[in-house]
Write a protein that holds these residues in place. Structure first.
Motif, short mmCIF file in Angstrom:
data_model
loop_
_atom_site.label_atom_id
_atom_site.label_comp_id
_atom_site.label_asym_id
_atom_site.label_seq_id
_atom_site.Cartn_x
_atom_site.Cartn_y
_atom_site.Cartn_z
N SER A 124 -3.65 3.20 7.03
CA SER A 124 -4.29 2.70 8.24
C SER A 124 -4.99 1.37 7.98
N ARG A 125 -5.71 1.27 6.87
CA ARG A 125 -6.42 0.04 6.52
C ARG A 125 -5.42 -1.10 6.30
N THR A 126 -4.30 -0.82 5.66
CA THR A 126 -3.29 -1.84 5.39
C THR A 126 -2.65 -2.32 6.69
N ILE A 127 -2.31 -1.39 7.58
CA ILE A 127 -1.71 -1.75 8.86
C ILE A 127 -2.70 -2.59 9.68
N ASN A 128 -3.96 -2.18 9.72
CA ASN A 128 -4.98 -2.94 10.46
C ASN A 128 -5.15 -4.34 9.90
N ASP A 129 -5.10 -4.47 8.57
CA ASP A 129 -5.21 -5.77 7.93
C ASP A 129 -4.03 -6.67 8.31
N LEU A 130 -2.83 -6.11 8.34
CA LEU A 130 -1.65 -6.88 8.73
C LEU A 130 -1.73 -7.31 10.19
N GLN A 131 -2.30 -6.45 11.03
CA GLN A 131 -2.49 -6.82 12.44
C GLN A 131 -3.47 -7.99 12.56
N ARG A 132 -4.58 -7.93 11.83
CA ARG A 132 -5.57 -9.02 11.88
C ARG A 132 -4.97 -10.34 11.42
N LYS A 133 -4.07 -10.28 10.45
CA LYS A 133 -3.42 -11.49 9.93
C LYS A 133 -2.30 -11.98 10.83
N GLY A 134 -1.94 -11.21 11.85
CA GLY A 134 -0.88 -11.60 12.76
C GLY A 134 0.52 -11.36 12.23
N LEU A 135 0.65 -10.56 11.19
CA LEU A 135 1.96 -10.29 10.61
C LEU A 135 2.64 -9.06 11.20
N LEU A 136 1.89 -8.28 11.97
CA LEU A 136 2.39 -7.02 12.49
C LEU A 136 1.77 -6.75 13.85
N LYS A 137 2.56 -6.18 14.76
CA LYS A 137 2.05 -5.73 16.05
C LYS A 137 2.33 -4.24 16.14
N LYS A 138 1.28 -3.44 16.29
CA LYS A 138 1.44 -1.99 16.41
C LYS A 138 1.33 -1.62 17.87
N LEU A 139 2.43 -1.13 18.41
CA LEU A 139 2.48 -0.70 19.79
C LEU A 139 2.55 0.82 19.81
N THR A 140 2.51 1.41 20.99
CA THR A 140 2.51 2.86 21.10
C THR A 140 3.71 3.50 20.44
N SER A 141 4.89 2.96 20.70
CA SER A 141 6.10 3.61 20.22
C SER A 141 6.80 2.88 19.09
N ARG A 142 6.30 1.72 18.71
CA ARG A 142 6.98 0.97 17.65
C ARG A 142 6.03 0.03 16.92
N ILE A 143 6.52 -0.45 15.80
CA ILE A 143 5.80 -1.45 15.01
C ILE A 143 6.71 -2.66 14.91
N GLU A 144 6.17 -3.83 15.24
CA GLU A 144 6.92 -5.07 15.13
C GLU A 144 6.42 -5.86 13.93
N LEU A 145 7.32 -6.23 13.05
CA LEU A 145 6.99 -7.09 11.92
C LEU A 145 7.26 -8.52 12.37
N VAL A 146 6.20 -9.27 12.61
CA VAL A 146 6.30 -10.61 13.17
C VAL A 146 6.86 -11.59 12.14
N ASP A 147 6.41 -11.49 10.90
CA ASP A 147 6.85 -12.41 9.84
C ASP A 147 7.25 -11.60 8.60
N PRO A 148 8.46 -11.03 8.60
CA PRO A 148 8.88 -10.21 7.47
C PRO A 148 8.93 -10.97 6.15
N ASP A 149 9.24 -12.27 6.21
CA ASP A 149 9.28 -13.06 4.97
C ASP A 149 7.91 -13.14 4.31
N GLN A 150 6.87 -13.34 5.11
CA GLN A 150 5.51 -13.37 4.56
C GLN A 150 5.14 -11.99 4.02
N LEU A 151 5.53 -10.96 4.72
CA LEU A 151 5.27 -9.59 4.27
C LEU A 151 5.95 -9.33 2.92
N ASP A 152 7.16 -9.84 2.76
CA ASP A 152 7.88 -9.70 1.50
C ASP A 152 7.17 -10.46 0.37
#
Length: 88
Positions: free
Chosen positions: A54-82
């Motif tokens: 949960s802490r990791t997902i929230n951190d990625l959301q704050r950085k703008g790398l991930l969007k957590k929606l009700t039914s899905r998770i969007e990885l906005v910048d997978p290259d940065q995540l890698d």
């Protein structure tokens, strides 16, 4: 097994998010995980705790790398995540 010994818990979560995702859109840069796993499920997949997931997902959301929606998770910048995965 390699990831368990070589990567931190957040690094393993990054790697699992990338593995679980599939490309979307015309440009192919964004990726999506649908349906979104629960934090407990994600934590179990990487041998971690729900709190860490949960802490990791929230951190990625704050950085703008991930969007957590009700039914899905969007990885906005997978290259940065890698890149983050490789540095953890």
């Amino acid at each position: 097994m390699f990831e368990l010994s070589a990567l931190s818990a957040p690094g393993r979560i990054y790697a699992e998010l990338l593995r679980m995702s599939r490309p979307v859109g015309t440009d192919g840069t964004a990726r999506v995980i649908e349906p979104a796993p629960s934090m407990k499920e994600l934590a179990l997949r990487v041998n971690s705790t729900r709190e860490t997931a949960s802490r990791t997902i929230n951190d990625l959301q704050r950085k703008g790398l991930l969007k957590k929606l009700t039914s899905r998770i969007e990885l906005v910048d997978p290259d940065q995540l890698d890149r983050l995965r490789g540095s953890s």
